[in-house]
Write a protein that holds these residues in place. Structure first.
Motif, mmCIF file in Angstrom:
data_model
loop_
_atom_site.group_PDB
_atom_site.id
_atom_site.type_symbol
_atom_site.label_atom_id
_atom_site.label_comp_id
_atom_site.label_asym_id
_atom_site.label_seq_id
_atom_site.Cartn_x
_atom_site.Cartn_y
_atom_site.Cartn_z
ATOM 1 N N GLU A 1 -2.985 -15.253 8.061
ATOM 2 C CA GLU A 1 -1.583 -15.769 7.744
ATOM 3 C C GLU A 1 -1.870 -16.802 6.876
ATOM 4 N N LYS A 2 -2.892 -17.507 7.057
ATOM 5 C CA LYS A 2 -3.146 -18.475 5.774
ATOM 6 C C LYS A 2 -3.286 -17.891 4.444
ATOM 7 N N LYS A 3 -3.972 -16.936 4.297
ATOM 8 C CA LYS A 3 -4.115 -16.380 2.897
ATOM 9 C C LYS A 3 -2.821 -15.615 2.474
ATOM 10 N N ARG A 4 -2.171 -15.030 3.224
ATOM 11 C CA ARG A 4 -0.899 -14.511 2.953
ATOM 12 C C ARG A 4 0.136 -15.666 2.617
ATOM 13 N N ASN A 5 0.027 -16.771 3.089
ATOM 14 C CA ASN A 5 0.896 -18.076 2.969
ATOM 15 C C ASN A 5 0.489 -18.270 1.597
ATOM 16 N N GLU A 6 -0.882 -18.384 1.409
ATOM 17 C CA GLU A 6 -1.201 -19.113 -0.039
ATOM 18 C C GLU A 6 -0.917 -18.155 -1.256
ATOM 19 N N MET A 7 -0.724 -16.833 -0.786
ATOM 20 C CA MET A 7 -0.270 -15.918 -1.766
ATOM 21 C C MET A 7 1.215 -16.050 -2.058
ATOM 22 N N VAL A 8 2.143 -16.518 -0.838
ATOM 23 C CA VAL A 8 3.564 -16.771 -0.999
ATOM 24 C C VAL A 8 3.586 -18.048 -2.083
ATOM 25 N N GLN A 9 2.590 -19.072 -1.645
ATOM 26 C CA GLN A 9 2.828 -20.228 -2.587
ATOM 27 C C GLN A 9 2.555 -19.912 -4.121
ATOM 28 N N MET A 10 1.528 -18.725 -4.451
ATOM 29 C CA MET A 10 1.470 -18.783 -5.675
ATOM 30 C C MET A 10 2.365 -17.843 -6.355
ATOM 31 N N GLY A 11 3.209 -17.291 -5.596
ATOM 32 C CA GLY A 11 4.188 -16.474 -5.967
ATOM 33 C C GLY A 11 5.451 -17.518 -6.420
ATOM 34 N N ILE A 12 5.523 -18.355 -5.563
ATOM 35 C CA ILE A 12 6.848 -19.643 -5.774
ATOM 36 C C ILE A 12 6.138 -20.247 -7.277
ATOM 37 N N LEU A 13 5.287 -20.690 -7.155
ATOM 38 C CA LEU A 13 4.649 -21.541 -8.282
ATOM 39 C C LEU A 13 4.504 -20.652 -9.697
ATOM 40 N N GLY A 14 4.201 -19.392 -9.509
ATOM 41 C CA GLY A 14 4.082 -18.825 -10.749
ATOM 42 C C GLY A 14 3.107 -18.966 -11.864
ATOM 43 N N PRO A 15 1.944 -19.350 -11.187
ATOM 44 C CA PRO A 15 0.687 -19.776 -12.296
ATOM 45 C C PRO A 15 0.636 -18.727 -13.599
ATOM 46 N N LYS A 16 0.233 -19.393 -14.648
ATOM 47 C CA LYS A 16 -0.294 -18.619 -15.598
ATOM 48 C C LYS A 16 -1.765 -18.291 -15.340
ATOM 49 N N ASP B 1 -2.151 -6.319 -3.024
ATOM 50 C CA ASP B 1 -0.832 -6.163 -3.684
ATOM 51 C C ASP B 1 -0.301 -7.341 -4.370
ATOM 52 N N GLY B 2 -0.231 -8.535 -3.530
ATOM 53 C CA GLY B 2 0.491 -9.532 -4.185
ATOM 54 C C GLY B 2 -0.234 -10.152 -5.233
ATOM 55 N N ILE B 3 -1.513 -10.211 -5.200
ATOM 56 C CA ILE B 3 -2.346 -10.434 -6.639
ATOM 57 C C ILE B 3 -1.829 -9.738 -7.959
ATOM 58 N N ASN B 4 -1.757 -8.332 -7.600
ATOM 59 C CA ASN B 4 -1.235 -7.261 -8.711
ATOM 60 C C ASN B 4 0.176 -7.794 -9.147
ATOM 61 N N ARG B 5 1.062 -7.949 -7.865
ATOM 62 C CA ARG B 5 2.399 -8.039 -8.331
ATOM 63 C C ARG B 5 2.562 -9.380 -9.315
ATOM 64 N N ILE B 6 1.834 -10.543 -8.735
ATOM 65 C CA ILE B 6 2.254 -11.787 -9.269
ATOM 66 C C ILE B 6 1.239 -12.028 -10.747
ATOM 67 N N LEU B 7 0.238 -11.413 -10.925
ATOM 68 C CA LEU B 7 -0.770 -11.977 -11.841
ATOM 69 C C LEU B 7 -0.903 -10.748 -12.825
ATOM 70 N N ARG B 8 -0.987 -9.482 -12.548
ATOM 71 C CA ARG B 8 -1.226 -8.621 -13.448
ATOM 72 C C ARG B 8 -0.229 -8.347 -14.548
ATOM 73 N N ALA B 9 -0.290 -9.014 -15.537
ATOM 74 C CA ALA B 9 0.522 -9.161 -16.629
ATOM 75 C C ALA B 9 -0.048 -9.582 -17.843
ATOM 76 N N PRO B 10 0.616 -9.184 -19.275
ATOM 77 C CA PRO B 10 -0.367 -9.671 -20.205
ATOM 78 C C PRO B 10 -0.311 -10.867 -20.792
ATOM 79 N N ASP B 11 0.359 -11.991 -20.075
ATOM 80 C CA ASP B 11 0.164 -13.180 -20.424
ATOM 81 C C ASP B 11 -0.287 -14.280 -19.219
ATOM 82 N N LYS B 12 -0.882 -13.710 -18.477
ATOM 83 C CA LYS B 12 -1.490 -14.281 -17.289
ATOM 84 C C LYS B 12 -2.983 -13.847 -16.955
#
Length: 247
Positions: free
Chosen positions: A150-165, A186-197
């Motif tokens: 749950e802590k790791k999933r919560n951290e992924m939610v934090q990352m999704g909200i903050l939207g880091p580069k 799946d969360g890492i791929n959805r949030i961060l697999r992008a050409p500008d990240k």
């Protein structure tokens, strides 16, 4: 995007990083693997700006700027995210309070308008749903009483909200069962697999890389990158161990 040259760092007078070189370009995911004590977590802490870790030589540039000259909150506002191996508990502060303040502080630092309560809740609920996290957990104190998964999933939610580069994820797979591992991948791929990240995954095991396919894999041993390759390098490490592959 992130360029590290001849990085030396120590803690309490003990040198941990001993001339580390690494470059991660925009759109790339790199994995760092290595034995215990190699300096993997130290690298993450140095990039995040954690106290007590002293850089004695070398340079780190992030999006063309000197990362080492920035305070930790400035690094975060510039788009850097550090995920911890053991996310800390913060009693008395709810996830919603913590994340809204963190996001709006970063937005203000970038000259952007802060989100209203309604705007933030819509964003937070969307990210929680995407990660399969019960929205009631957003109301609970940060990580208090959460399981490891749950802590790791919560951290992924934090990352999704903050939207880091750029995200540095320190053993995000630690303590996860198979289902949670897939969700986090799946969360890492959805949030961060992008050409500008960009992403730097620090891990002991190849199993996370089944879900998050890296562009490059590096072996860190005794404070240096001693070998680099493609995803097949992680598979070789899993089969043969560090001593055989990194020799």
């Amino acid at each position: 995007m992130l360029k590290i040259e001849n990085l030396h760092a120590e803690i309490d007078g003990k040198e941990i990083l001993k001339g580390l070189d690494l470059e991660v370009r925009a759109g790339e995911i790199h994995a760092i693997m290595g034995p215990n004590g190699a300096g993997k977590s130290t690298l993450g802490y140095v990039l995040g700006g954690r106290d007590a870790y002293e850089v004695t030589a070398g340079s780190v540039t992030f999006l063309g700027e000197d990362l080492l000259e920035m305070e930790p909150h400035e690094r975060a506002a510039a788009g850097l995210f550090l995920g911890f191996q053991y996310p800390v508990e913060i009693p008395g502060i709810s996830n919603v309070q913590f994340l809204r303040e963190a996001l709006n502080s970063q937005r203000r630092a970038r000259g952007e308008n802060p989100l209203s309560g309604a705007e933030f809740l819509k964003l937070a609920r969307g990210q929680a749903d995407a990660l399969g996290m019960d929205q009631e957990m957003l109301k609970r104190p940060v990580n208090v009483g959460f399981s490891g998964g749950e802590k790791k999933r919560n951290e992924m939610v934090q990352m999704g909200i903050l939207g880091p580069k750029f995200a540095i994820l320190d053993e995000t797979d630690s303590g996860l069962d198979i289902d949670a591992l897939k969700t986090v991948g799946d969360g890492i791929n959805r949030i961060l697999r992008a050409p500008d990240k960009g992403v730097l995954l620090i891990t002991h095991y190849q199993r996370l890389l089944d879900y998050v396919r890296p562009d490059k894999v590096h072996v860190l041993a005794d404070g240096r990158i001693v070998r680099s390759g493609g995803p097949e390098l992680a598979e070789a490490l899993e089969r043969e161990g560090y001593a055989a592959v990194a020799a």
